[in-house]
Write an enzyme that holds these catalytic residues in place. Structure first.
Site, PDB file in Angstrom:
ATOM      1  CB  THR A 185      20.549   0.743  12.430  1.00  0.00           C
ATOM      2  OG1 THR A 185      20.444  -0.518  12.700  1.00  0.00           O
ATOM      3  CG2 THR A 185      20.851   0.995  10.850  1.00  0.00           C
ATOM      4  CD  GLU A 330      18.954   1.378   7.875  1.00  0.00           C
ATOM      5  OE1 GLU A 330      19.167   2.587   8.391  1.00  0.00           O
ATOM      6  OE2 GLU A 330      18.363   0.443   8.737  1.00  0.00           O
ATOM      7  CE  LYS A 439      -1.120  -1.568  11.200  1.00  0.00           C
ATOM      8  NZ  LYS A 439      -0.114  -2.787  10.995  1.00  0.00           N
ATOM      9  CD1 TRP A 444      -3.453   1.282   9.911  1.00  0.00           C
ATOM     10  CD2 TRP A 444      -1.665   2.001   8.558  1.00  0.00           C
ATOM     11  NE1 TRP A 444      -2.577   0.164   9.351  1.00  0.00           N
ATOM     12  CE2 TRP A 444      -1.660   0.589   8.446  1.00  0.00           C
ATOM     13  CE3 TRP A 444      -0.691   2.727   7.755  1.00  0.00           C
ATOM     14  CZ2 TRP A 444      -0.697  -0.076   7.739  1.00  0.00           C
ATOM     15  CZ3 TRP A 444       0.336   2.083   7.159  1.00  0.00           C
ATOM     16  CH2 TRP A 444       0.279   0.511   7.224  1.00  0.00           C
TER      17      TRP A 444
END
Ligand code: ADP
Length: 541
Positions: A185, A330, A439, A444
């Site tokens: 990754t 992944e 935030k 959020w």
């Protein structure tokens, strides 16, 4: 009591055996690195993969050895993959867009023993090879006539090398649990981490990705993977293409609008896949030339959020179905695809495009959940967002060498690092990376929603939103914009365009313009770099 059915291991060489037997003459077309378009077939790809496997084994490479590939999408690269896997080795795709030091770090971490590479990357390989102690051989995917001069030892031209083998070789019997592929990754934070695919995970991933409500491809399709094989396995197309016996068109190193259009048109491509940046270039080219896409039926868009304007352009102007998809290295990489379940099948116009903004539903083989910071599961109501966790037979169980262990829990859930909500019909929508979510006052704000909205403005080419520290609210959003060429929108123009389309407390506190937004090696906005660039930036008020 055990079942009485046959043990038929899910190994990748069965895919190429199948393609060569059932679809022997189906073409594999490549834009070669040398220039011309070249044509092969599944029968030839298999025959040449057998030679690759035979030569690797003869030269002392062992099952389990990591063999790197630093190459564009071509038929030769596919042959290298199947040859490496077929001798029991592990193909390790390297992303040439990383810095040379990073690539060398990754190769050393994986202990790569050989590398297949394209002419394009010879100067790079000359830098890398001395820094990678485990490396014993360099195979350049070209013929003797095109071989460049090099001072490196143990370098061969692929075509010349193949003449040393007759292909009389039995695929290695390593079992379905053996490793067969590897990809790191990109590591926007911390060191890159290695994902190690098994034969079984690759085969299952290819099967699930072809299903009608996933990519929905078959032998009648002509498949153009523009997404590179070094970017999360070309989203599985290197395995799913031969598994269904499709004709494949491999774009080589040219991904500009004109080159991709040429292949779509002359090869009558019906199905293609890539990140939004590639499609931006194609759509601009089509707009300039007035060309249309009469053969193309479906385009898969993922890797980062597909802007609504892009979906609308493909569907309304060119009659091409957009499948918005989400995934990760992944996950082999497919996690979800936005094709229509019966609940949404009758939607048209804006309602349909609203749904297509979502990253879609998980196919069989991917389980999903969203959780809060205490790991409590959150409802699927299409509003409540939380950490997205996944598990399945083609999802990593750990990283190579045990790195990043905190992303995996005891029940087998992998924390994707994405923040998402899931609606009552199972359609997931990414609202952010957990590191990028803003935030504000304990709530959020989704940076991706704001970016998508801003790029809907006709004068905006690209937009990024980051959270900046704020005394009262904790963080507040800053909108960073690249204007379209020749346009000079003002910040207030863009804000008034966005107003009313999101909650007022989500609205960016300020807009700033830049010439360019930095990207990672897999084409995502590099928020870490933007946060550094705008450190100390004063928001108004
Ligand atoms: P990296 O770029 O770190 O190597 P990947 O290429 O595997 O990683 O990218 C995985 C990440 O890309 C996902 O976790 C997600 O944040 C993002 N991503 C992928 N597809 C989409 C999408 N359709 N919409 C939004 N984000 C996406």
């Amino acid at each position: 009591m055990l079942g009485l059915m046959q043990e038929w291991p899910l190994v990748c060489h069965k895919i190429i055996d199948y393609a060569a037997r059932q679809h022997p003459n189906r073409e594999v077309v490549s834009r070669s690195i040398e220039g011309p378009i070249t044509r092969s077939t599944w029968r030839e790809v298999r025959a040449r993969s057998l030679k690759v496997a035979q030569l690797l084994a003869r030269e002392g490479f062992q099952p389990g050895d990591r063999i790197a590939t630093l190459a564009w999408n071509t038929g030769r690269h596919l042959e290298a993959w199947f040859g490496i896997m077929g001798m029991g080795g592990v193909y390790h795709t390297l992303n040439p867009r990383l810095f040379p030091d990073q690539i060398a770090w990754i190769m050393n971490h994986a202990s790569d023993r050989a590398i297949f590479t394209d002419l394009t990357f010879m100067p790079l390989v000359e830098k890398l090879a001395p820094a990678v102690e485990s490396l014993r051989k360099v195979i350049v995917l070209t013929d003797a006539a095109h071989m460049p001069e090099t001072a490196l030892p143990n370098v061969v031209a692929y075509e010349e090398w193949l003449t040393e083998a007759d292909g009389d070789f039995e695929w290695a019997d390593v079992g379905e649990k053996a490793a067969c592929g590897m990809c790191y990754t990109s590591g926007t934070t911390g060191d890159p981490k290695g994902v190690l695919y098994s034969h079984r995970s690759n085969v299952l991933h290819a099967m699930m990705s072809c299903m009608p409500d996933a990519m929905g491809i078959g032998a009648r399709d002509v498949v153009l993977p523009v997404v590179p094989m070094f970017h999360a396995n070309a989203w599985g197309l290197g395995q799913s293409g031969p598994m269904i016996g499709a004709k494949m068109v491999m774009p080589g190193g040219k991904m500009d609008g004109e080159s991709i259009y040429e292949l779509l048109d002359t090869e009558k491509v019906t199905f293609t896949a890539a990140v939004p940046t590639v499609w931006l270039m194609l759509l601009q080219y089509l707009e300039q030339t007035g060309n249309k896409l009469p053969h193309l039926e479906k385009v898969v868009i993922g890797g980062s959020a597909c802007p609504r304007a892009m979906t609308e352009a493909f569907e309304k102007v060119y009659g091409v179905e957009v499948i918005h998809a989400w995934g990760m290295t992944e996950m082999s990489p497919l996690g979800s695809l936005c094709t229509m379940k019966p609940e949404y099948a009758a939607f048209t116009g804006n309602d349909l495009f609203d749904i297509k903004q979502k990253q879609g539903a998980a196919p069989f083989g991917v389980e999903m959940k969203i959780t809060d910071d205490d790991d409590a599961e959150l409802p699927w109501d299409g509003k409540t967002f939380g950490r997205l966790k996944v598990r399945g037979p083609a999802v990593a169980a750990s990283y190579y060498g045990g790195d990043g262990a905190d992303q995996f829990d005891a029940a087998g859930w992998f924390d994707t690092g994405d923040v998402a909500h899931i609606d009552e019909n199972g359609y997931m929508q990414i609202t952010d990376r957990s590191k990028d979510v803003i935030k504000s006052g304990g709530e959020w704000i989704s940076s991706i929603d704001l970016e998508n909205l801003a790029v809907g403005h006709p004068d905006v080419a690209e937009a990024a939103v980051i959270g900046l520290p704020h005394e009262k609210w904790g963080e507040r959003p800053l909108l960073i914009v690249v204007a379209r060429e020749g346009r000079t929108p003002s910040g207030s123009d863009i804000l008034s365009f966005m107003e009313g389309k999101v909650a007022s407390w989500w609205m960016p506190d300020d807009v700033t313009f830049v010439d360019e937004i930095p990207h990672t090696a897999t084409g995502k906005i590099k928020k870490t770099a933007l946060r550094e660039q705008f450190e100390g930036y004063k928001l108004p008020g």
